[in-house]
Scaffold this motif. Structure first.
Motif, PDB file in Angstrom:
ATOM      1  N   GLY A 255       0.837  -1.187   0.000  1.00 28.05           N
ATOM      2  CA  GLY A 255       0.000   0.000   0.000  1.00 28.05           C
ATOM      3  C   GLY A 255       0.876   1.243   0.000  1.00 28.05           C
ATOM      4  N   ARG A 372       4.985   6.035   2.757  1.00 29.93           N
ATOM      5  CA  ARG A 372       5.803   5.800   3.950  1.00 29.93           C
ATOM      6  C   ARG A 372       6.287   7.107   4.564  1.00 29.93           C
ATOM      7  NH1 ARG A 372       8.737  -0.110   3.383  1.00 29.93           N
ATOM      8  NH2 ARG A 372       8.370  -0.528   5.545  1.00 29.93           N
ATOM      9  N   GLN A 509       2.719  -5.924   6.109  1.00 24.96           N
ATOM     10  CA  GLN A 509       3.466  -5.641   7.342  1.00 24.96           C
ATOM     11  C   GLN A 509       3.493  -6.816   8.315  1.00 24.96           C
ATOM     12  OE1 GLN A 509       1.059  -3.739   6.028  1.00 24.96           O
ATOM     13  NE2 GLN A 509       1.668  -1.611   5.967  1.00 24.96           N
ATOM     14  N   HIS A 511       0.783  -8.360  10.064  1.00 20.68           N
ATOM     15  CA  HIS A 511      -0.086  -8.267  11.249  1.00 20.68           C
ATOM     16  C   HIS A 511      -0.590  -9.628  11.720  1.00 20.68           C
ATOM     17  CE1 HIS A 511      -1.245  -3.837  10.227  1.00 20.68           C
ATOM     18  NE2 HIS A 511       0.027  -3.982  10.545  1.00 20.68           N
ATOM     19  N   THR A 514       2.377 -10.605  14.030  1.00 18.87           N
ATOM     20  CA  THR A 514       2.753  -9.816  15.203  1.00 18.87           C
ATOM     21  C   THR A 514       1.565  -9.614  16.159  1.00 18.87           C
ATOM     22  OG1 THR A 514       2.479  -7.812  13.874  1.00 18.87           O
ATOM     23  CG2 THR A 514       4.714  -8.649  14.153  1.00 18.87           C
ATOM     24  N   ALA A 548       0.374   5.630   8.382  1.00 14.93           N
ATOM     25  CA  ALA A 548       1.038   6.440   9.396  1.00 14.93           C
ATOM     26  C   ALA A 548       1.561   5.580  10.552  1.00 14.93           C
ATOM     27  CB  ALA A 548       0.108   7.553   9.905  1.00 14.93           C
ATOM     28  N   SER A 551      -0.672   1.062  13.316  1.00 14.28           N
ATOM     29  CA  SER A 551      -1.271  -0.215  13.702  1.00 14.28           C
ATOM     30  C   SER A 551      -0.773  -0.690  15.061  1.00 14.28           C
ATOM     31  CB  SER A 551      -0.989  -1.269  12.638  1.00 14.28           C
ATOM     32  OG  SER A 551      -1.455  -0.828  11.393  1.00 14.28           O
ATOM     33  N   THR A 552       0.533  -0.730  15.228  1.00 12.61           N
ATOM     34  CA  THR A 552       1.072  -1.211  16.498  1.00 12.61           C
ATOM     35  C   THR A 552       0.759  -0.241  17.641  1.00 12.61           C
ATOM     36  OG1 THR A 552       2.771  -2.364  15.268  1.00 12.61           O
ATOM     37  CG2 THR A 552       3.160  -2.079  17.625  1.00 12.61           C
ATOM     38  N   THR A 667       9.512  -1.264  22.632  1.00 14.71           N
ATOM     39  CA  THR A 667       9.464  -2.732  22.742  1.00 14.71           C
ATOM     40  C   THR A 667       9.269  -3.332  21.361  1.00 14.71           C
ATOM     41  OG1 THR A 667       8.379  -2.450  24.871  1.00 14.71           O
ATOM     42  CG2 THR A 667       8.252  -4.646  23.865  1.00 14.71           C
ATOM     43  N   GLN A 677      10.773  -4.644   7.899  1.00 12.90           N
ATOM     44  CA  GLN A 677      10.237  -3.298   7.716  1.00 12.90           C
ATOM     45  C   GLN A 677      11.367  -2.292   7.510  1.00 12.90           C
ATOM     46  OE1 GLN A 677       6.911  -1.995   7.655  1.00 12.90           O
ATOM     47  NE2 GLN A 677       6.631  -4.142   7.165  1.00 12.90           N
ATOM     48  N   VAL A 740       7.069   1.393  13.563  1.00  8.38           N
ATOM     49  CA  VAL A 740       8.381   1.382  12.904  1.00  8.38           C
ATOM     50  C   VAL A 740       8.272   1.429  11.380  1.00  8.38           C
ATOM     51  CG1 VAL A 740       8.689  -1.130  12.658  1.00  8.38           C
ATOM     52  CG2 VAL A 740      10.684   0.329  13.069  1.00  8.38           C
ATOM     53  N   GLY A 741       7.066   1.138  10.849  1.00  7.84           N
ATOM     54  CA  GLY A 741       6.924   0.931   9.397  1.00  7.84           C
ATOM     55  C   GLY A 741       7.502   2.040   8.542  1.00  7.84           C
TER      56      GLY A 741
HETATM   57  N1  MCN Z   1       6.315  -4.161  14.803  1.00 11.56           N
HETATM   58  C1  MCN Z   1       6.946  -4.871  15.818  1.00 11.56           C
HETATM   59  N2  MCN Z   1       7.413  -4.200  16.916  1.00 11.56           N
HETATM   60  C2  MCN Z   1       7.313  -2.853  17.020  1.00 11.56           C
HETATM   61  C3  MCN Z   1       6.715  -2.120  15.976  1.00 11.56           C
HETATM   62  C4  MCN Z   1       6.208  -2.803  14.877  1.00 11.56           C
HETATM   63  O1  MCN Z   1       7.079  -6.093  15.709  1.00 11.56           O
HETATM   64  N3  MCN Z   1       7.748  -2.204  18.077  1.00 11.56           N
HETATM   65  C5  MCN Z   1       5.710  -4.848  13.667  1.00 11.56           C
HETATM   66  C6  MCN Z   1       4.197  -4.617  13.667  1.00 11.56           C
HETATM   67  O2  MCN Z   1       3.486  -5.356  14.575  1.00 11.56           O
HETATM   68  C7  MCN Z   1       3.841  -4.816  12.221  1.00 11.56           C
HETATM   69  C8  MCN Z   1       5.047  -4.174  11.516  1.00 11.56           C
HETATM   70  O3  MCN Z   1       6.136  -4.257  12.459  1.00 11.56           O
HETATM   71  O4  MCN Z   1       3.724  -6.170  11.912  1.00 11.56           O
HETATM   72  C9  MCN Z   1       4.801  -2.694  11.158  1.00 11.56           C
HETATM   73  O5  MCN Z   1       4.168  -2.092  12.231  1.00 11.56           O
HETATM   74  P1  MCN Z   1       3.825  -0.537  12.413  1.00 11.56           P
HETATM   75  O6  MCN Z   1       5.063   0.227  12.531  1.00 11.56           O
HETATM   76  O7  MCN Z   1       2.813  -0.443  13.471  1.00 11.56           O
HETATM   77  O8  MCN Z   1       3.186  -0.082  11.014  1.00 11.56           O
HETATM   78  P2  MCN Z   1       1.778  -0.514  10.413  1.00 11.56           P
HETATM   79  O9  MCN Z   1       1.561  -1.936  10.644  1.00 11.56           O
HETATM   80  O10 MCN Z   1       0.749   0.464  10.785  1.00 11.56           O
HETATM   81  O11 MCN Z   1       2.108  -0.379   8.875  1.00 11.56           O
HETATM   82  C10 MCN Z   1       2.018   0.858   8.211  1.00 11.56           C
HETATM   83  C11 MCN Z   1       3.341   1.288   7.660  1.00 11.56           C
HETATM   84  C12 MCN Z   1       3.100   2.298   6.621  1.00 11.56           C
HETATM   85  S1  MCN Z   1       2.223   3.660   7.069  1.00 11.56           S
HETATM   86  C13 MCN Z   1       3.504   2.113   5.338  1.00 11.56           C
HETATM   87  S2  MCN Z   1       3.267   3.390   4.266  1.00 11.56           S
HETATM   88  C14 MCN Z   1       4.120   0.886   4.938  1.00 11.56           C
HETATM   89  C15 MCN Z   1       4.777   0.169   6.041  1.00 11.56           C
HETATM   90  O12 MCN Z   1       4.037   0.139   7.125  1.00 11.56           O
HETATM   91  N4  MCN Z   1       3.564   0.150   3.960  1.00 11.56           N
HETATM   92  C16 MCN Z   1       4.000  -1.145   3.775  1.00 11.56           C
HETATM   93  N5  MCN Z   1       5.406  -0.982   5.722  1.00 11.56           N
HETATM   94  C17 MCN Z   1       4.971  -1.723   4.660  1.00 11.56           C
HETATM   95  N6  MCN Z   1       5.422  -2.980   4.466  1.00 11.56           N
HETATM   96  C18 MCN Z   1       4.907  -3.710   3.455  1.00 11.56           C
HETATM   97  N7  MCN Z   1       5.368  -4.963   3.262  1.00 11.56           N
HETATM   98  N8  MCN Z   1       3.945  -3.230   2.622  1.00 11.56           N
HETATM   99  C19 MCN Z   1       3.484  -1.978   2.755  1.00 11.56           C
HETATM  100  O13 MCN Z   1       2.537  -1.521   1.946  1.00 11.56           O
END
Ligand code: MCN
Ligand code: CUN
Length: 788
Positions: A255, A372, A509, A511, A514, A548, A551-552, A667, A677, A740-741
């Motif tokens: 996405g 991103r 990502q 989900h 995680t 943004a 999710s986490t 964490t 990521q 972290v994404g």
């Molecule tokens: N995670 C973790 N420990 C943390 C933080 C995150 O293990 N402390 C894990 C999460 O649980 C999740 C992944 O890392 O499985 C990413 O988490 P997070 O940072 O919460 O981001 P989101 O899941 O909300 O993903 C959104 C973010 C965004 S905004 C874009 S843009 C993006 C990104 O993620 N698009 C992606 N990474 C991507 N990765 C893939 N493969 N495809 C996309 O479209």
């Protein structure tokens, strides 16, 4: 019975991604895999002009094409009150142009046919008569008094091409600090352009719309990062009852922000399904994706720093011109038209700051913010990190030293920034020192000096960025009025296996992995025993979706809290079964036992079984819980990146020799997923720094409308990423996790640009705008007499 000890039932374990079992077998189910009986196919007639009046549309030849069923035009939609739709930024966007087109590739008509090929033949046969108008591609020219008004449809409210002026911070105090620095300190100024780029996910956007007249039910399979929000918007725009709309976002092939907005193609497919009574599939091709769907960046920035002579920063002043294209369709919280751009004071202790943003319309595709970016944090972070390097070079200071002296100190958290953000936690010095140690920074500086003496160009670039992710709280953050909370529902079956549903929507990502790990850790289960579902609005609890990096921070918190509610109920059952008071029970992973008598206990599986078979009379049977989480604050992940480059004087080629990325997302749930990521995000930070740009010529023609011209980095261009981490938990998140994404994409570009400028600073180079193509770098080398 002692609890069975499962591997991976604690956070921080590198548990393999559950979803990959289907992906590596080619069994993912994407929107284009949906096949329904009698399904029709849509294709879009698009404008070849960037600005023109539509004199007429003749569909008669198209309707003669074998297989073509219907041609829908803007006038047809107008009759159903569907020609315009609201954007996520409170603008109105044309679904199909009625009397004028405002950018190349704009949607003009929708052809429906029995096959995708027939639809394409139909598109070729639609005859549109255009009258070209003068084109505005330069946002500065869009503000000139003689510029043509691009949006006469809203001239009552907006008489010029300027969409908004937005400002924040204390302007007077900031100006006073600058006046003071002009006489007693230093002021540095720099123009920076963050070019227009495109998220370019591998799967383009598309949908299958299936409206059943008999039941009044509309099912839409949609490439959506936010299925619930999209359902609500469909209900509001199309006037359909929301409980009869089902949005299903199946597997999504990336996405990166591109799948947050609602696109005209979706609305057309729904309209076509309602009109024909058949399911209608619409899938765009690559050029349509690049040329017409949500772009990112396009910020023209003028930044200034006021500091003392020793380099202690005091004030930041930023003026920005934002090019939003033909419609303001940026996705961001309503209160903040420029997103979270005012995080631009970064990791440094600025006393005063003032930021303003003027947004304008041009004859380019609408969108903004996606890719991103955490709502414009890429632009913010780029500007402050470029400016800190510029200040260091101007003062003849080491850029690492200048940062260390200006960092917000670990004991200053929670830290209130000059632009009114409350940073939850951080240790910026810790991250930078680790990165410096990992690359042996002193030795690199030594090597650079020796190379310089030999006429070789080597540069070291640093980026010590602060991110801001995890919106809400809902009282300050909403998308199109819907508050930014998120949710999770946990159902524990009698045998202790779990089905969880979440309000966010993965696009890669991980989900399903995680979020299973979060529940597993809270309940002492194996993540193998927890399945996570999302993306189906008929079953998943309402949530705002995945973008943004929220999710986490948000749904992850909801997940932990829903699991804790389950655990609380399990405790009541345990007290009943063990015939003790709840206060006499202690929890170890997967089991409640009686204090002082550890052999006397009940596992979570036993308690789940009892919830359905031997439930205490004072409790409702069953074991499930829902949590809707409205976060008290955002989370502030950060990182320290160091990039080392060598520049070839003959060709201007920049070679990234090393790239060390230290990230801190609090964490860590799954280090393997986080690593993935970070690698992906760094590559998407490399992209704009070196390759990608969505450029237009003076007539508004897209110059990079396919992957031959729009260069996304491949494995060939991507350096070996070296990663490390520090862990500074978020104090307000139930498990201490931050997002972290997007961090690596936010943090990386400026590390690369800083490295290239650092390689050339000794000959007076102060800045080069991205992308740093060999041609651009070579021209600078030539100008400085460095070409060999
Ligand atoms: N995670 C973790 N420990 C943390 C933080 C995150 O293990 N402390 C894990 C999460 O649980 C999740 C992944 O890392 O499985 C990413 O988490 P997070 O940072 O919460 O981001 P989101 O899941 O909300 O993903 C959104 C973010 C965004 S905004 C874009 S843009 C993006 C990104 O993620 N698009 C992606 N990474 C991507 N990765 C893939 N493969 N495809 C996309 O479209
Ligand atoms: Cu800013 S791109 Mo992500 O938020 O979907």
């Amino acid at each position: 019975m002692a609890s069975e000890v499962h591997a991976h039932h604690r956070l921080g374990e590198p548990y393999k991604r559950k979803e990959d079992a289907r992906f590596i077998r080619g069994q993912g189910q994407y929107v284009d895999d949906v096949q329904l009986p009698g399904m029709l196919y849509g294709d879009i007639v698009r404008s070849p002009y960037a600005h023109a009046l539509i004199k007429s549309i003749d569909s008669s030849e198209a309707l003669k094409v074998s297989g073509v069923v219907a041609v829908i035009t803007g006038k047809d939609l107008e009759a159903a009150n569907l020609a315009w739709m609201p954007t996520l930024s409170a603008d109105m966007e044309a679904v199909l142009a009625v009397d004028r087109v405002l950018y190349q590739m704009q949607e003009v008509a929708f052809v429906v046919a029995t096959s995708r090929y027939a639809a394409a033949d139909g598109v070729a046969a639609v005859d549109v008569d255009y009258e070209p108008l003068p084109v505005v591609v330069d946002p500065k020219k869009a503000l000139a008094p003689e510029a043509p008004l691009l949006r006469p449809d809203k001239k009552e409210k907006q008489p010029t091409n300027q969409i908004y002026h937005w400002e924040t911070g204390d302007e007077d105090a900031t100006n006073a600090a600058f006046a003071e620095a002009e006489s007693n300190g230093v002021v540095i100024r720099q123009d920076l352009y963050v070019p227009r780029i495109h998220p370019a996910p591998i799967e383009t956007c598309g949908c299958v719309a299936d409206y059943r007249k008999a039941t009044g039910k509309l099912t839409v399979w949609l490439t959506s990062q936010a299925p619930h929000a999209h359902r609500t918007l469909f209900a509001l725009v199309a006037g359909l009852p929301e409980h009869r709309i089902r949005v299903i976002s199946p597997d999504v092939g990336g996405g990166f922000g591109n799948k947050v907005p609602i696109y005209p193609g979706y609305v057309c497919a729904v309209a076509a399904s309602v009109t024909t009574g058949k399911p209608v599939k619409w899938i765009e091709d690559r050029s349509e994706n690049i040329g017409s769907t949500g772009f990112a960046r396009d910020y023209h920035i003028h930044a200034e720093i006021a500091a003392d002579k020793d380099g202690m920063v005091n004030a930041l002043r930023v003026h920005t011109l934002a090019d939003h294209g033909a419609f303001d369709a940026a996705a961001q919280p309503t209160k903040f038209p420029a997103g979270l751009f005012h995080i631009c004071t970064g990791s440094y202790d600025f006393k005063h700051a003032f930021v303003d943003v003027d947004a304008v319309h041009t004859n380019k595709a609408p969108g903004g913010i996606a890719y991103r970016c955490s709502f414009r944090v890429t632009e913010a972070s780029y500007l402050i990190e470029r400016m800190m390097d510029t200040l260091a070079h101007d003062l003849g200071k080491d850029p690492a030293q200048l940062r260390l002296q200006n960092f917000i100190k670990p004991e200053a958290f929670p830290y209130r920034s000059a632009l009114n953000w409350t940073f939850d936690s951080g240790n910026y010095e810790g991250a930078l020192r680790l990165a410096m140690k990992n690359v042996d920074y002193e030795a690199l500086r030594q090597e650079q000096a020796e190379k310089r003496a030999r006429g070789e160009l080597m540069g070291i670039g640093i980026s010590t960025f602060t991110e801001i992710v995890g919106a809400g709280p809902g009282k300050h953050f909403d998308i199109a009025g819907i508050q930014m909370f998120d949710s999770c529902e946990v159902r524990v079956h009698p045998t202790g296996k779990v089905l969880a549903r979440i309000g966010v929507q993965t696009q890669g990502q991980g989900h399903e992995t995680t979020f299973a790990q979060i529940i597993a850790a809270e309940l002492g289960l194996s993540p193998d025993d927890v399945d996570v579902e999302h993306g189906d609005t008929d079953t998943a609890p309402y949530g705002l979706g995945t973008y943004a990096s929220r999710s986490t921070p948000v749904a992850g918190a909801a997940t932990a809290l829903a699991a804790r509610k389950v655990r609380e109920k399990a405790k009541k059952i345990a007290a009943y079964l063990l015939e003790v008071g709840e206060e006499d029970l202690e929890w170890e992973l997967g089991r409640f036992f009686v204090k002082g008598a550890p052999a006397k206990g009940k596992t979570i599986q036993e308690l789940a079984f009892a919830a359905y078979t031997n439930c205490p009379p004072f409790l409702e049977p069953g074991l499930e819980a829902v949590n809707y989480y409205d976060p008290p604050n955002l989370t502030y992940p950060f990182g320290a990146y160091i990039c080392v480059v060598d520049i070839d004087c003959g060709t201007g080629m920049v070679h990234i020799r090393r790239f060390m990325a230290v990230d801190d997302c609090g964490t860590v749930i799954n280090p393997m997923v986080v690593e993935g990521q970070v690698h992906g995000g760094l590559t998407q930070g490399l992209a704009p720094a070196m390759y990608e740009e969505l450029a237009y010529d003076a007539d508004g023609n897209i110059l990079a409308g396919n992957f031959q011209d729009y260069l996304i980095p491949t494995a060939m261009e991507t350096p070996l990423w070296e990663t490390d981490r520090t862990i500074t938990p978020s104090p307000h998140h139930p498990i201490g996790a931050k997002g972290v994404g997007e961090s690596p994409t936010v943090g990386a570009p400026q590390a690369i640009v800083n490295a290239v400028v650092d390689a050339l600073a000794h000959v007076g180079v102060r800045h080069i705008d991205m992308p740093l193509t060999p041609w651009k770098v070579w021209k600078v080398l030539e100008e400085k007499g460095l070409t060999s």
